[in-house]
Design an enzyme around this catalytic site. Structure first.
Site, PDB file in Angstrom:
ATOM      1  N   HIS A 307       0.988  -1.006  -0.057  1.00 30.62           N
ATOM      2  CA  HIS A 307       0.178   0.096   0.090  1.00 30.62           C
ATOM      3  C   HIS A 307       1.030   1.366   0.089  1.00 30.62           C
ATOM      4  O   HIS A 307       2.123   1.313   0.736  1.00 30.62           O
ATOM      5  CB  HIS A 307      -0.740  -0.016   1.298  1.00 30.62           C
ATOM      6  N   ASP A 364      -8.100  -5.032  -0.492  1.00 33.57           N
ATOM      7  CA  ASP A 364      -8.472  -5.907  -1.518  1.00 33.57           C
ATOM      8  C   ASP A 364      -8.277  -7.234  -1.508  1.00 33.57           C
ATOM      9  O   ASP A 364      -8.758  -8.167  -2.454  1.00 33.57           O
ATOM     10  CB  ASP A 364      -7.884  -5.405  -2.672  1.00 33.57           C
TER      11      ASP A 364
END
Ligand code: SDX
Length: 428
Positions: A307, A364
């Site tokens: 991320h 996700d």
């Protein structure tokens, strides 16, 4: 922390103001830097550059904190509802019972879409990816509500545009799925709550009575809360910069949907399940795929991992992982890719490459496993992300407008040819 920074350019020193946010984050304000020095700064992907000051969402990537308007995501996911969180993000605080009832009531008055939207839908082949259909239907709202084209109209009219898109997005999302399935579209049922109505629109058929499973509706509501906003991510920044040109709310939101579509952003939830399925078909050898993810000569990346901001666990991933176990058990679903996902996570958390780069599961990584258990097809996963992110995009667009931010127009460093004379074709 001093409230200024000193920068030396070509031997000359310049003082730059330092600003501090309510969570003690600090930034050097370079808005006057080029005028003072003739020099710009550069930061591809804006990895270290703030684009705005915002009061909507706070996240701390080092400690894995996420709060909407100051409320911790863990509490909102456990105790709130998606429409209440939408109100919180857009209007700035939790609604009173009367305000929430009025908000929900207004939304139910606008769930129906004009019949001519079906003509637009009919223009798409069943092979159309639902995200392309969704962004097209959102843009088409400007044709049916031309007063929405001008963001400078009264607040009442802008707020009506906001209510309309929140009310109609579940219908658009479900219709993008019906188009892919070649099924007849369903109409909204205002007797159902927001998520139950979406499930009715998605899985209902004119010929049968569709019974909404409350476990599925509740799980969906939690997933939408977890996706509702995430400060200046790629798609939110897209919504803000498109809106900064005074393009309409719907044009800005459609641009955000398209930015979210990419596999490095919201499209990752679809890519994760495709990756897990490939690993399963390949015999479940997670060590082989971990090696591919680390191989610089191999374009494969471990989707759902890493991320830009979180260098610790994405708090949403923790909540979704727990919910995945609960939902699959409650629905009696056994999904082998869940075990593959958990195996990959365990290996990655013990692998030096991932540890050194602080790569953890993100939002996700597990969300697709729940969507699958809820019966939502893979190509609809990013549409689900867009349905959840809608109130966040609206809040970001509204804040940008209220702050009267200038049109976004970054500078560049030119690295092309120096001046040269045109050569006629005969001389080349
Ligand atoms: C979302 O911004 C947001 O807030 C987004 C989001 C939201 O709610 O809006 O949280 C939603 O988009 C989540 C992210 C979904 N994307 C994926 O899961 C795709 C896989 N992840 C990567 O592509 C990557 O981690 C990004 C795009 C998410 C972040 O990339 P960065 O910040 O640009 O970091 P990077 O690509 O520079 O990576 C740093 C290093 C590199 O290795 P080195 O060059 O240092 O040797 O880490 C490696 C990368 O190769 N790396 C990975 C990896 N992610 C980064 N290696 C293997 N697998 C991965 N997934």
């Amino acid at each position: 922390m001093p409230n200024s920074a000193e920068v030396k350019v070509n031997g000359q020193s310049y003082e730059l103001p330092v600003i501090e946010g309510t969570e003690q984050e600090t930034a050097i304000d370079i808005s006057a830097f080029r005028a003072q020095t003739g020099v710009i700064t550069i930061d591809p992907g804006f990895k270290n550059t703030g684009s705005t000051k915002s009061a909507i969402t706070f996240l701390d990537g080092e400690t894995g904190i996420l709060r909407y308007r100051g409320y911790p995501i863990e509490q909102l996911a456990d105790q709130s509802s998606f429409l209440e969180v939408s109100y919180l993000l857009i209007y700035g605080d939790l609604p009173s019972p009367t305000e929430l009832a009025e908000f929900q009531g207004r939304i139910t008055q606008h769930t129906l879409v004009h019949e001519d939207f079906k003509k637009i839908l009919d223009g798409f082949p069943s092979t159309a990816h639902p995200m392309g259909v969704l962004s097209s239907l959102v843009t088409a709202l400007t044709a049916f509500y031309p007063q929405s084209l001008d963001p400078n109209r009264s607040w009442e009219e802008v707020n009506l545009s906001i209510i309309r898109i929140i009310a109609k997005m579940p219908t658009f999302a479900a219709w993008s799925y019906k188009n892919q399935m070649g099924h007849p579209v369903m109409y909204p049922n205002n007797n159902l709550d927001y998520c139950s109505n979406f499930l009715h629109l998605m899985f209902g058929l004119p010929s049968t009575e569709y019974e909404v499973n409350p476990i599925v509706a509740k799980a969906l509501d939690k997933l939408l809360i977890l996706h509702a906003d995430h400060e200046q991510n790629c798609s939110a920044s897209t919504v803000r910069i498109v809106g900064s040109s005074q393009a309409s709310l719907y044009a800005s939101l459609s641009a955000g949907i398209n930015a979210l579509w990419g596999p490095l952003h919201g499209g990752a939830n679809q890519a994760v399940i495709e990756m897990l399925e490939n690993i399963k078909v390949d015999g479940g050898d997670t060590k082989k795929w971990m090696a591919k993810a680390k191989d610089k000569n191999d374009p494969f990346r471990l989707m759902g991992f890493g991320h830009r901001v979180y260098k610790n666990f994405d708090p949403r991933a923790r909540i979704i992982k727990k919910a995945a176990d609960e939902v699959l058990e409650a629905l009696g679903v056994v999904d082998p890719v869940l075990d593959i996902a958990k195996g990959l996570e365990q290996e990655a958390l013990e692998d030096q490459y991932f540890v050194d780069r602080k790569l953890y599961p993100n939002v996700d990584f597990y969300s697709g496993i729940i969507y699958r258990a809820l019966g939502i097809p893979t190509e609809m996963f990013t549409v689900m992300f867009a349905l959840g992110r809608l109130p966040g995009w609206i809040a970001q667009w509204k804040e940008m407008r209220e702050n009267k931010e200038p049109i976004g127009r970054p500078r560049q460093i030119y690295t092309g040819e120096n001046e040269r004379d045109y050569k006629p074709l005969s001389a080349r």
